[in-house]
Design a protein around this motif. Structure first.
Motif, PDB file in Angstrom:
ATOM      1  N   GLU A 164       0.829  -1.205   0.000  1.00 36.13           N
ATOM      2  CA  GLU A 164       0.000   0.000   0.000  1.00 36.13           C
ATOM      3  C   GLU A 164       0.871   1.266   0.000  1.00 36.13           C
ATOM      4  O   GLU A 164       0.542   2.245  -0.681  1.00 36.13           O
ATOM      5  N   ARG A 165       1.978   1.231   0.718  1.00 37.34           N
ATOM      6  CA  ARG A 165       2.897   2.378   0.704  1.00 37.34           C
ATOM      7  C   ARG A 165       3.493   2.580  -0.692  1.00 37.34           C
ATOM      8  O   ARG A 165       3.678   3.712  -1.129  1.00 37.34           O
ATOM      9  N   SER A 166       3.784   1.495  -1.376  1.00 41.22           N
ATOM     10  CA  SER A 166       4.393   1.590  -2.709  1.00 41.22           C
ATOM     11  C   SER A 166       3.369   1.883  -3.803  1.00 41.22           C
ATOM     12  O   SER A 166       3.654   2.628  -4.736  1.00 41.22           O
ATOM     13  N   LEU A 167       2.197   1.269  -3.690  1.00 39.71           N
ATOM     14  CA  LEU A 167       1.209   1.334  -4.766  1.00 39.71           C
ATOM     15  C   LEU A 167       0.106   2.356  -4.533  1.00 39.71           C
ATOM     16  O   LEU A 167      -0.668   2.641  -5.444  1.00 39.71           O
ATOM     17  N   GLY A 168       0.002   2.851  -3.319  1.00 43.22           N
ATOM     18  CA  GLY A 168      -1.064   3.795  -3.010  1.00 43.22           C
ATOM     19  C   GLY A 168      -2.434   3.162  -3.177  1.00 43.22           C
ATOM     20  O   GLY A 168      -2.651   2.007  -2.800  1.00 43.22           O
ATOM     21  N   ASP A 169      -3.347   3.892  -3.803  1.00 43.69           N
ATOM     22  CA  ASP A 169      -4.720   3.425  -3.978  1.00 43.69           C
ATOM     23  C   ASP A 169      -4.826   2.179  -4.851  1.00 43.69           C
ATOM     24  O   ASP A 169      -5.831   1.473  -4.808  1.00 43.69           O
ATOM     25  N   HIS A 170      -3.807   1.915  -5.638  1.00 41.38           N
ATOM     26  CA  HIS A 170      -3.852   0.736  -6.520  1.00 41.38           C
ATOM     27  C   HIS A 170      -3.898  -0.557  -5.700  1.00 41.38           C
ATOM     28  O   HIS A 170      -4.559  -1.514  -6.105  1.00 41.38           O
ATOM     29  N   ALA A 171      -3.241  -0.582  -4.553  1.00 42.09           N
ATOM     30  CA  ALA A 171      -3.292  -1.766  -3.688  1.00 42.09           C
ATOM     31  C   ALA A 171      -4.723  -2.003  -3.212  1.00 42.09           C
ATOM     32  O   ALA A 171      -5.217  -3.143  -3.249  1.00 42.09           O
ATOM     33  N   ALA A 172      -5.389  -0.957  -2.791  1.00 44.73           N
ATOM     34  CA  ALA A 172      -6.792  -1.087  -2.370  1.00 44.73           C
ATOM     35  C   ALA A 172      -7.661  -1.495  -3.544  1.00 44.73           C
ATOM     36  O   ALA A 172      -8.613  -2.273  -3.377  1.00 44.73           O
ATOM     37  N   GLY A 173      -7.338  -1.017  -4.729  1.00 42.04           N
ATOM     38  CA  GLY A 173      -8.089  -1.414  -5.927  1.00 42.04           C
ATOM     39  C   GLY A 173      -7.950  -2.891  -6.218  1.00 42.04           C
ATOM     40  O   GLY A 173      -8.938  -3.559  -6.558  1.00 42.04           O
ATOM     41  N   ILE A 174      -6.749  -3.412  -6.091  1.00 43.04           N
ATOM     42  CA  ILE A 174      -6.536  -4.853  -6.293  1.00 43.04           C
ATOM     43  C   ILE A 174      -7.335  -5.638  -5.257  1.00 43.04           C
ATOM     44  O   ILE A 174      -8.016  -6.610  -5.599  1.00 43.04           O
ATOM     45  N   ALA A 175      -7.262  -5.209  -4.008  1.00 46.42           N
ATOM     46  CA  ALA A 175      -8.001  -5.895  -2.947  1.00 46.42           C
ATOM     47  C   ALA A 175      -9.496  -5.860  -3.235  1.00 46.42           C
ATOM     48  O   ALA A 175     -10.201  -6.867  -3.064  1.00 46.42           O
ATOM     49  N   ARG A 176      -9.999  -4.713  -3.690  1.00 45.39           N
ATOM     50  CA  ARG A 176     -11.428  -4.590  -4.012  1.00 45.39           C
ATOM     51  C   ARG A 176     -11.830  -5.543  -5.136  1.00 45.39           C
ATOM     52  O   ARG A 176     -12.848  -6.227  -5.053  1.00 45.39           O
ATOM     53  N   VAL A 177     -11.020  -5.619  -6.183  1.00 45.69           N
ATOM     54  CA  VAL A 177     -11.334  -6.505  -7.308  1.00 45.69           C
ATOM     55  C   VAL A 177     -11.371  -7.962  -6.837  1.00 45.69           C
ATOM     56  O   VAL A 177     -12.271  -8.714  -7.207  1.00 45.69           O
ATOM     57  N   LEU A 178     -10.396  -8.342  -6.024  1.00 43.58           N
ATOM     58  CA  LEU A 178     -10.379  -9.715  -5.514  1.00 43.58           C
ATOM     59  C   LEU A 178     -11.633 -10.006  -4.696  1.00 43.58           C
ATOM     60  O   LEU A 178     -12.302 -11.028  -4.898  1.00 43.58           O
ATOM     61  N   ARG A 179     -11.976  -9.103  -3.791  1.00 46.52           N
ATOM     62  CA  ARG A 179     -13.163  -9.311  -2.945  1.00 46.52           C
ATOM     63  C   ARG A 179     -14.442  -9.295  -3.765  1.00 46.52           C
ATOM     64  O   ARG A 179     -15.342 -10.097  -3.530  1.00 46.52           O
ATOM     65  N   ASP A 180     -14.546  -8.377  -4.730  1.00 44.06           N
ATOM     66  CA  ASP A 180     -15.733  -8.326  -5.585  1.00 44.06           C
ATOM     67  C   ASP A 180     -15.917  -9.598  -6.387  1.00 44.06           C
ATOM     68  O   ASP A 180     -17.049  -9.961  -6.723  1.00 44.06           O
ATOM     69  N   ALA A 181     -14.801 -10.270  -6.680  1.00 47.33           N
ATOM     70  CA  ALA A 181     -14.868 -11.535  -7.422  1.00 47.33           C
ATOM     71  C   ALA A 181     -15.218 -12.706  -6.512  1.00 47.33           C
ATOM     72  O   ALA A 181     -15.344 -13.836  -6.968  1.00 47.33           O
ATOM     73  N   GLY A 182     -15.335 -12.442  -5.216  1.00 46.07           N
ATOM     74  CA  GLY A 182     -15.693 -13.516  -4.283  1.00 46.07           C
ATOM     75  C   GLY A 182     -14.511 -14.248  -3.703  1.00 46.07           C
ATOM     76  O   GLY A 182     -14.671 -15.302  -3.080  1.00 46.07           O
ATOM     77  N   VAL A 183     -13.324 -13.688  -3.874  1.00 50.11           N
ATOM     78  CA  VAL A 183     -12.122 -14.294  -3.302  1.00 50.11           C
ATOM     79  C   VAL A 183     -12.055 -13.916  -1.820  1.00 50.11           C
ATOM     80  O   VAL A 183     -12.189 -12.748  -1.475  1.00 50.11           O
ATOM     81  N   ALA A 184     -11.844 -14.906  -0.972  1.00 53.70           N
ATOM     82  CA  ALA A 184     -11.651 -14.638   0.451  1.00 53.70           C
ATOM     83  C   ALA A 184     -10.235 -14.100   0.625  1.00 53.70           C
ATOM     84  O   ALA A 184      -9.268 -14.838   0.545  1.00 53.70           O
ATOM     85  N   LEU A 185     -10.124 -12.786   0.835  1.00 58.81           N
ATOM     86  CA  LEU A 185      -8.826 -12.123   0.917  1.00 58.81           C
ATOM     87  C   LEU A 185      -8.464 -11.863   2.362  1.00 58.81           C
ATOM     88  O   LEU A 185      -9.229 -11.251   3.097  1.00 58.81           O
TER      89      LEU A 185
END
Length: 73
Positions: free
Chosen positions: A49-70
């Motif tokens: 998150e420090r390196s990627l900023g909001d992109h890290a949260a975006g990846i996490a959101r996409v994974l969760r939206d796809a139903g992946v238990a993150l």
């Protein structure tokens, strides 16, 4: 994951994404519709998150939206 490119390289490797993976959040969402892992543990999320900023949260959101238990650690 110190850059967006590195993040998408790692996602591709770990999730076994196809060669045509477009290396962005929309492409990640598309690929997860076809082959979705049940669960993912993201170690050192805070560092990513420090390196990627909001992109890290975006990846996490996409994974969760796809139903992946993150789990972030």
């Amino acid at each position: 994951m110190i850059s967006r490119d590195a993040a998408h390289d790692e996602l591709s490797r770990v999730l076994g994404l196809p060669a045509f993976y477009g290396r962005n959040l929309d492409a990640l969402a598309d690929c997860l519709r076809d082959a979705r892992p049940d669960a993912v543990t993201w170690r050192d999320f805070d560092a990513a998150e420090r390196s990627l900023g909001d992109h890290a949260a975006g990846i996490a959101r996409v994974l969760r939206d796809a139903g992946v238990a993150l789990t972030v650690a």
